[in-house]
Design a protein around this motif. Sequence first.
Motif, short mmCIF file in Angstrom:
data_model
loop_
_atom_site.label_atom_id
_atom_site.label_comp_id
_atom_site.label_asym_id
_atom_site.label_seq_id
_atom_site.Cartn_x
_atom_site.Cartn_y
_atom_site.Cartn_z
N PHE A 164 0.82 -1.21 0.00
CA PHE A 164 0.00 0.00 0.00
C PHE A 164 0.86 1.27 0.00
N ILE A 165 1.91 1.27 0.80
CA ILE A 165 2.78 2.45 0.86
C ILE A 165 3.47 2.69 -0.48
N GLN A 167 2.45 1.65 -3.41
CA GLN A 167 1.43 2.04 -4.38
C GLN A 167 1.10 3.53 -4.23
N TRP A 168 1.04 3.98 -2.98
CA TRP A 168 0.75 5.37 -2.71
C TRP A 168 1.88 6.29 -3.20
N ILE A 169 3.12 5.84 -3.00
CA ILE A 169 4.29 6.63 -3.43
C ILE A 169 4.33 6.69 -4.94
#
Length: 169
Positions: A164-165, A167-169
């Motif tokens: 998730f991190i 993907q967010w970055i």
Amino acid sequence: MIESIIQNLINALQWGSFYALIALGYTMVYGVLTLINFAHGDVFMVGAYIAFFVASFILSVLGLPGWMALALTIPLTMILTSMVGVSLERVAYRPLRRKGAHRLYVVITALMCGLILEHSNLAILGASRKAFPPLITEHVYTVGGVSFTNLKIAVIVTAVLAFFILQWI
């Protein structure tokens, strides 16, 4: 019957999380270097041994408690393992890219780097198993006939958070 299915799902999620984190590493290396680094798994192995020796040193020589040893082992292992990866890139891959070598040569070099790491490990440490020192107390939870540990849950949560991190970055 249903307990067996749920137990297998939890076990599969744990092992799948390990494999997913390794695949994530392959993907990130390919994204940066634009080459499939076949030595990636071997660098991962070297990192595991670095963590083993760092944790053993911190626990036995410094005598720190497990949670503090874990807090020191993770960043030290990350730094030392990244140094191994950077050294491989500088010594083996960068000269080939500078010369504009065919991509096949770079892949063969990556395979050879992996073999060198594997066989160096066998020559120095041998093939016997080593038990990683316990840094976190393992708790077994049983819910309705399904058993899982805090460590299994931590691996699954870590993998999901990492995805998730990133993907967010």
